[in-house]
Design an enzyme around this catalytic site. Structure first.
Site, PDB file in Angstrom:
ATOM      1  N   GLU A  57       0.868  -1.169   0.000  1.00 14.66           N
ATOM      2  CA  GLU A  57       0.000   0.000   0.000  1.00 14.66           C
ATOM      3  C   GLU A  57       0.908   1.223   0.000  1.00 14.66           C
ATOM      4  O   GLU A  57       1.673   1.436   0.942  1.00 14.66           O
ATOM      5  CB  GLU A  57      -0.893   0.008   1.240  1.00 14.66           C
ATOM      6  CG  GLU A  57      -1.824   1.207   1.300  1.00 14.66           C
ATOM      7  CD  GLU A  57      -2.547   1.312   2.627  1.00 14.66           C
ATOM      8  OE1 GLU A  57      -2.706   2.449   3.126  1.00 14.66           O
ATOM      9  OE2 GLU A  57      -2.932   0.258   3.186  1.00 14.66           O
ATOM     10  N   CYS A  81      -4.128   7.038   5.798  1.00 14.09           N
ATOM     11  CA  CYS A  81      -3.956   6.744   4.376  1.00 14.09           C
ATOM     12  C   CYS A  81      -5.236   7.012   3.593  1.00 14.09           C
ATOM     13  O   CYS A  81      -5.197   7.103   2.366  1.00 14.09           O
ATOM     14  CB  CYS A  81      -3.512   5.302   4.178  1.00 14.09           C
ATOM     15  SG  CYS A  81      -4.554   4.099   5.029  1.00 14.09           S
TER      16      CYS A  81
END
Length: 503
Positions: free
Chosen positions: A245, A282
């Site tokens: 990620e 995030c």
């Protein structure tokens, strides 16, 4: 690779607190990986595996006071946020214990021999087995839920894979403490402590992804760091899956009707979402398309008040603070960019929340304004004022892959009037929200936390039950006598597992 001290640092002052460990040498990384590989069969018993995961959750929850205090001292995230994160981390472990017991993740298919088919079927029995030792790279912004005891570790252990975690330099003491709790849980059930390894240091992370006995890797971090490790994983003599990620802008589109209907509510919600935890999620909304004109003006006015009332906050470390201040300064200097609330330096060791506005048309053209379409980690968002749906399309057409994309619509549009906008957001992200905010990722079976590159490097999720699939591979046995097969594939299904037989 020379060993160096690993220090716990106070982000509130930038001063070292204590020496925690030393950076792992290449020899130490090799020793830890080989030790994990040597015990890779220890997790074969699913009953023991599930019990181990539950005990790990119990030990983490039981050590709440020390875990939260240690993590707060290293991250400045605050006890309330970390207490919630610890509860989430324990819940993930318990959820994967249920996944292990239920057994559907084994994805068992049995097709019996059938000579009458064209072409004929032999006896085929398919299931999934663990890949082997998994490398986990801890995240900076989640010292628990995406670090040593977090989702990558929990799902890999649930799959039956030992893990070696590369700690994040922002919270080495937290990493050591939580790793010790996982090892204690393993020992409680007669499992070798080597099923959970821990190493420190930048070079150790590089050595880890290159080690021939590492079978897969999970990473949460920056595009630059993640891409370097992804390339290293692909360049190995035997490439391995790298589930990374890397970064996300998390665009939001607010229709004119939604802004007119509840602009104040949306503005307040946006302000809370983008400043939450100093903008260090995030899934922080980093680009928001707001209508130009009166309806959008009301929303921006509320956003101004909400963000303006947000106190300065300490970021995870001074490197991130410096990058944030430089990033917003560069963006704010672009033509036609304004700052109703100026983001940046919030005083010694802190940052001030803020947001920038820009005509959406500028983002749909080549040039320096493309910097506004890149993630800026910290408490800032870009509000792009659009004059038409064509301008919305022009901006969305410039965006890379994201973890999330959000659409705010009016009550009347819920009947289908915004279907076109929803369809335009779907290719951009792994999770698409309507009338909500992306900060907050529920640990649920239907969750998907991933998206097109560069948000992630694979199509898998790192949150939810299906995260376990990353650490498994399918194997089919053909025409194999039952006495040689694992009990999971026997005709009488002695373990009572979910499976599909003869299609």
């Amino acid at each position: 690779m020379a060993a160096a001290p690993v220090w716990s640092v106070d982000p509130r002052t930038g001063n070292p607190r204590e020496q925690v460990a030393v950076e792992a040498t290449a020899e130490e990384v090799d020793r830890v990986v080989r030790a994990a590989h040597a015990v890779r069969d220890a997790l074969a018993d699913r009953t023991v595996r599930a019990a181990f995961l539950r005990t790990a959750a119990d030990l983490l929850a039981g050590a709440q006071e020390s875990v939260v205090a240690t993590a707060d001292a290293e991250t400045a995230l605050g006890a309330p946020r970390l207490t919630g994160e610890l509860a989430r981390t324990a819940a993930q472990l318990r959820a994967f214990a249920e996944v292990v017991e239920e057994g559907a993740f084994l994805d068992i298919h049995i097709d019996h021999e059938d000579a009458g088919r064209t072409p004929p079927w032999p006896d085929l029995r398919r299931w999934k087995i663990p890949l082997g030792v998994v490398a986990v790279y801890a995240a900076s912004n989640f010292p628990l839920a995406f670090s040593v005891p977090g989702g990558d570790t929990a799902s890999a252990l649930a799959a039956g894979c030992p893990v070696v975690v590369k700690s994040h330099p922002d919270h080495p003491a937290t990493s050591e403490l939580t790793a010790s709790l996982l090892r204690r849980a393993a020992a409680t059930h007669g499992l070798p402590e080597e099923i959970v390894g821990l190493v420190h240091g930048f070079e150790a992370g590089v050595e880890l992804v290159r080690h021939p006995l590492i079978s897969a890797a999970g990473f949460t971090g920056s595009i630059r760091g993640g891409r370097a490790l992804f390339d290293a994983a692909a360049a190995r003599p035997a490439p391995i899956p790298f589930h990374g990620e890397l970064g996300s802008l998390n665009p939001v589109v607010i229709t004119e009707a939604a802004a007119a209907e509840r602009g104040e509510q949306i503005g307040a919600g946006l302000g809370g979402s983008m400043t939450m935890s100093a903008g260090q999620f995030c899934t922080k909304p980093g680009l928001v398309l707001v209508p130009a004109g009166e309806s959008g003006d009301g929303l921006v006015k509320t956003l101004t008040a909400t963000v303006g009332d947000t106190a300065p906050a300490v970021m995870l470390d001074h490197r991130m603070r410096d990058a944030f201040i430089a990033g917003v300064r560069e963006r704010a200097a672009l033509p036609e960019v304004e700052a109703p609330v100026t983001p940046g330096d919030g005083g010694e060791h802190a940052v001030a929340s803020g947001f920038l506005t820009v005509p959406a048309a500028r983002l749909a053209e080549d040039g320096p304004h493309q910097a506004l379409l890149e993630e800026c980690f910290g408490p800032v968002t870009v509000v792009a004022r659009y004059a038409s749906e064509d301008e919305i399309a022009g901006v969305l057409g410039r965006l890379p892959g994201n973890l999330t994309a959000t659409l705010h619509i009016s009550g009347e549009e819920e009947a289908g009037g915004a279907a076109g906008l929803l369809a335009s957001l779907t290719p951009l992200a792994g999770r698409v929200l309507v009338n909500g905010w992306p900060t907050g990722v529920a640990v649920a079976p239907a969750q998907h936390h991933g998206g097109p590159y560069p948000s992630t490097t694979s199509t898998s999720t790192s949150v939810g039950a299906t995260a376990i699939e990353r650490w498994l591979r399918p194997v089919t046995y053909q025409s194999t006598p039952e006495g040689l097969l694992p009990p999971e594939l026997h005709d009488d299904n002695p373990l009572g597992l979910p499976r599909r037989v003869n299609g």
